[in-house]
Design a protein around this motif. Structure first.
Motif, PDB file in Angstrom:
ATOM      1  N   ARG A  92       0.822  -1.206   0.000  1.00 42.35           N
ATOM      2  CA  ARG A  92       0.000   0.000   0.000  1.00 42.35           C
ATOM      3  C   ARG A  92       0.861   1.264   0.000  1.00 42.35           C
ATOM      4  O   ARG A  92       0.569   2.236  -0.708  1.00 42.35           O
ATOM      5  N   PHE A  93       1.936   1.271   0.790  1.00 49.23           N
ATOM      6  CA  PHE A  93       2.750   2.485   0.934  1.00 49.23           C
ATOM      7  C   PHE A  93       3.905   2.554  -0.065  1.00 49.23           C
ATOM      8  O   PHE A  93       4.530   3.597  -0.199  1.00 49.23           O
ATOM      9  N   ALA A  94       4.183   1.455  -0.763  1.00 46.55           N
ATOM     10  CA  ALA A  94       5.288   1.466  -1.711  1.00 46.55           C
ATOM     11  C   ALA A  94       5.019   2.407  -2.881  1.00 46.55           C
ATOM     12  O   ALA A  94       5.948   2.994  -3.432  1.00 46.55           O
ATOM     13  N   TYR A  95       3.757   2.556  -3.227  1.00 45.71           N
ATOM     14  CA  TYR A  95       3.398   3.385  -4.365  1.00 45.71           C
ATOM     15  C   TYR A  95       1.955   3.845  -4.165  1.00 45.71           C
ATOM     16  O   TYR A  95       1.171   3.143  -3.533  1.00 45.71           O
ATOM     17  N   PRO A  96       1.578   5.006  -4.689  1.00 48.86           N
ATOM     18  CA  PRO A  96       0.203   5.485  -4.479  1.00 48.86           C
ATOM     19  C   PRO A  96      -0.832   4.714  -5.293  1.00 48.86           C
ATOM     20  O   PRO A  96      -1.500   5.257  -6.171  1.00 48.86           O
ATOM     21  N   CYS A  97      -0.927   3.412  -5.018  1.00 46.88           N
ATOM     22  CA  CYS A  97      -1.897   2.584  -5.724  1.00 46.88           C
ATOM     23  C   CYS A  97      -3.241   2.608  -4.999  1.00 46.88           C
ATOM     24  O   CYS A  97      -3.324   2.910  -3.814  1.00 46.88           O
ATOM     25  N   ARG A  98      -4.287   2.272  -5.710  1.00 48.63           N
ATOM     26  CA  ARG A  98      -5.612   2.155  -5.113  1.00 48.63           C
ATOM     27  C   ARG A  98      -5.785   0.748  -4.546  1.00 48.63           C
ATOM     28  O   ARG A  98      -5.094  -0.190  -4.948  1.00 48.63           O
ATOM     29  N   TYR A  99      -6.724   0.612  -3.632  1.00 48.91           N
ATOM     30  CA  TYR A  99      -6.981  -0.720  -3.079  1.00 48.91           C
ATOM     31  C   TYR A  99      -7.422  -1.695  -4.169  1.00 48.91           C
ATOM     32  O   TYR A  99      -7.088  -2.874  -4.114  1.00 48.91           O
ATOM     33  N   ILE A 100      -8.159  -1.183  -5.156  1.00 47.79           N
ATOM     34  CA  ILE A 100      -8.620  -2.079  -6.219  1.00 47.79           C
ATOM     35  C   ILE A 100      -7.433  -2.639  -7.011  1.00 47.79           C
ATOM     36  O   ILE A 100      -7.500  -3.743  -7.560  1.00 47.79           O
ATOM     37  N   ASP A 101      -6.321  -1.898  -7.055  1.00 49.08           N
ATOM     38  CA  ASP A 101      -5.135  -2.397  -7.748  1.00 49.08           C
ATOM     39  C   ASP A 101      -4.449  -3.518  -6.981  1.00 49.08           C
ATOM     40  O   ASP A 101      -3.627  -4.247  -7.548  1.00 49.08           O
ATOM     41  N   MET A 102      -4.767  -3.653  -5.694  1.00 53.73           N
ATOM     42  CA  MET A 102      -4.159  -4.683  -4.859  1.00 53.73           C
ATOM     43  C   MET A 102      -4.973  -5.970  -4.832  1.00 53.73           C
ATOM     44  O   MET A 102      -4.509  -6.989  -4.321  1.00 53.73           O
ATOM     45  N   VAL A 103      -6.193  -5.928  -5.364  1.00 53.73           N
ATOM     46  CA  VAL A 103      -7.071  -7.103  -5.328  1.00 53.73           C
ATOM     47  C   VAL A 103      -6.462  -8.305  -6.039  1.00 53.73           C
ATOM     48  O   VAL A 103      -6.479  -9.427  -5.505  1.00 53.73           O
ATOM     49  N   PRO A 104      -5.885  -8.176  -7.236  1.00 51.61           N
ATOM     50  CA  PRO A 104      -5.323  -9.366  -7.899  1.00 51.61           C
ATOM     51  C   PRO A 104      -4.210 -10.039  -7.102  1.00 51.61           C
ATOM     52  O   PRO A 104      -4.058 -11.260  -7.169  1.00 51.61           O
ATOM     53  N   MET A 105      -3.426  -9.275  -6.353  1.00 52.59           N
ATOM     54  CA  MET A 105      -2.322  -9.855  -5.593  1.00 52.59           C
ATOM     55  C   MET A 105      -2.796 -10.569  -4.342  1.00 52.59           C
ATOM     56  O   MET A 105      -2.306 -11.665  -4.016  1.00 52.59           O
TER      57      MET A 105
END
Length: 352
Positions: free
Chosen positions: A95-108
Motif C-alpha cells: 500500500r505504501f510502496a506506491y500510491p496505488c488504489r486498493y482495487i489495484d491490490m485485489v489481484p495480488m
C-alpha cells in the motif's frame, strides 16, 4: 435490489420511483471479483518480485521484519476477520510502496477492498502504537548510548566537519498535502507555497532517524517545532560524553545557538567562519539524503492527492514510513551510513 426490480415489472411502482429506490439501496462498494484470483502466498514470489512490489525488501527479510515487529502468525481484525501475519505486513508494504488504489491490490491478495482497507489500518495502528516510542524516547535506546554518540561525533569530525562533539543533525521537512476544505491558512506554508504538515527529525551518521517530532501545522516555523518537541531538554539530559562534556547536534540558521545545538555563523563572515559553515554544511546534507530515502522508498507519502486531512491518518502514515525506512537501513544500510563508514544496529536490536 431484486425486490425493486420485481416491483417495477409488476407495475407496483413507476420508473421514477424505481430510480429513487435504486439510488437509495444500491451498494456503495465496488463489485470486484476477487474470488477469481489465487490467495496470497509470499513463497510464490522471488527476491526480484519482492524487491519491486514491497519496496526493496528481499523475501527472507520480510519474514525477518515480521518477527522484529512481533506480528503474530495469525492476526484477527476487529470484526473477527483472520489473516496471516506475513500477509498483513505485505499488504501494508504494498500500500505504501506506491500510491496505488486498493482495487489495484485485489489481484495480488484476492481480498475485497473493505478487507484490504481494514487490514492496512490495523497494521498501521499496530506499528505506530508499538514502536513510535523509538522516536519520542530515542535516548533510552541502547544504540544511542553516550558511548555510541561519541563514536558518531568522531565519525562526523573525521569526515571533515569543523567541530568534534557533533553527533547528529536536526532539520525540519515540509510534507505537501491535499488542500483541505476548511482551515486552509493553518496548514499553508508560505515559504514552500503549499498546504502541508511539518516534521522535525534528528539524523545520526549511521543512517538512522533517531528522533522524529510531528506532525505539526505547515505554517509553523522550525524554531516553534524545536520548542514544542522538548528536544533541547532531552539533549541537556542525555547528550553528554562519558566524561561529562557536552555533545551537540547541528542545524540550519533557523535554529538558535545553544550548548547542545549549534548552527552556522550569520552576517558578514570572516574566511574562517565561511570555512566552518562550508564544512558543516557538507556533513549536514545527510539529513536531506534521508528525507529523500523516505519518499523514494514510500512514494505513497509523496503523492499529495492521497494526503487528505480528516480522511487519512497522514501524520501516522509518515511516522510509520520513517520506522520502515529505519528497518530498511538496518538491513541494507544507506548512503549516509556508507559515507560516514558506520554500521547501523541489527534489525532485531533496533526494534527490541
Amino acid at each position: 435490489m431484486a425486490f425493486v426490480q420485481d416491483a417495477l415489472n409488476e407495475d407496483i411502482i413507476d420508473p421514477e420511483e424505481y430510480l429513487l429506490l435504486y439510488n437509495l439501496n444500491k451498494r456503495n462498494n465496488l463489485n470486484v471479483q476477487y474470488n477469481d484470483y489465487n490467495k496470497f502466498n509470499l513463497e510464490s514470489y522471488n527476491d526480484d518480485e519482492c524487491n519491486t512490489f514491497f519496496r526493496r525488501f528481499r523475501k527472507e527479510d520480510i519474514y525477518r521484519l515480521q518477527r522484529a515487529l512481533q506480528i503474530e502468525d495469525d492476526v484477527k481484525c476487529v470484526n473477527g476477520l483472520k489473516v496471516t501475519g506475513i500477509e498483513t505486513l505485505c499488504i501494508l508494504l504494498k500500500r505504501f510502496a506506491y500510491p496505488c488504489r486498493y482495487i489495484d491490490m485485489v489481484p495480488m491478495f484476492a481480498r475485497p477492498i473493505p478487507q484490504l482497507c481494514m487490514i492496512t489500518n490495523m497494521a498501521l495502528n499496530y506499528i505506530y502504537n508499538g514502536f513510535e516510542h523509538l522516536f519520542s524516547n530515542c535516548f533510552r535506546q541502547p544504540w544511542l548510548s553516550p558511548g555510541n554518540m561519541e563514536r558518531f561525533a568522531a565519525a562526523i569530525y573525521d569526515s571533515g566537519a569543523a567541530i568534534d562533539n557533533c553527533w547528529g543533525f536536526v532539520d525540519g521537512t515540509v510534507r505537501p498535502i491535499c488542500r483541505p476544505g476548511e482551515h486552509q491558512r493553518i496548514v499553508y506554508n508560505g515559504h514552500k507555497r503549499v498546504h502541508s504538515l511539518k516534521f522535525q527529525s534528528v539524523v545520526t551518521p549511521n543512517g538512522l532517524i533517531a528522533n522524529l517530532f510531528g506532525p505539526i501545522e505547515g505554517c509553523r516555523h522550525d524554531a516553534f517545532m524545536l520548542r514544542e518537541s522538548n528536544l533541547l531538554q532531552q539533549l541537556e539530559r542525555y547528550a553528554v560524553r562519558l566524561n561529562g562534556d557536552p555533545l551537540c547536534i547541528y542545524g540550519d540558521p533557523a535554529y538558535p545557538l545553544r550548548v547542545h545545538l549549534q548552527a552556522p555563523f550569520k552576517g558578514n563572515l570572516t574566511q574562517g567562519q565561511q570555512d566552518f559553515n562550508r564544512s558543516m554544511s557538507q556533513a549536514r546534507v545527510s539529513v536531506e539524503w534521508l528525507f529523500r530515502d523516505i519518499i523514494e522508498n514510500w512514494k505513497f507519502v509523496d503523492f499529495k492527492k492521497t494526503q487528505k486531512i480528516g480522511l487519512s491518518a497522514i501524520g501516522k502514515i509518515y511516522v510509520v514510513c520513517c520506522l520502515l525506512t529505519n528497518a530498511h537501513t538496518c538491513l541494507y544500510g544507506n548512503i549516509t551510513s556508507k559515507t560516514f563508514k558506520l554500521d547501523p544496529p541489527a534489525l532485531e536490536e533496533y526494534f527490541r
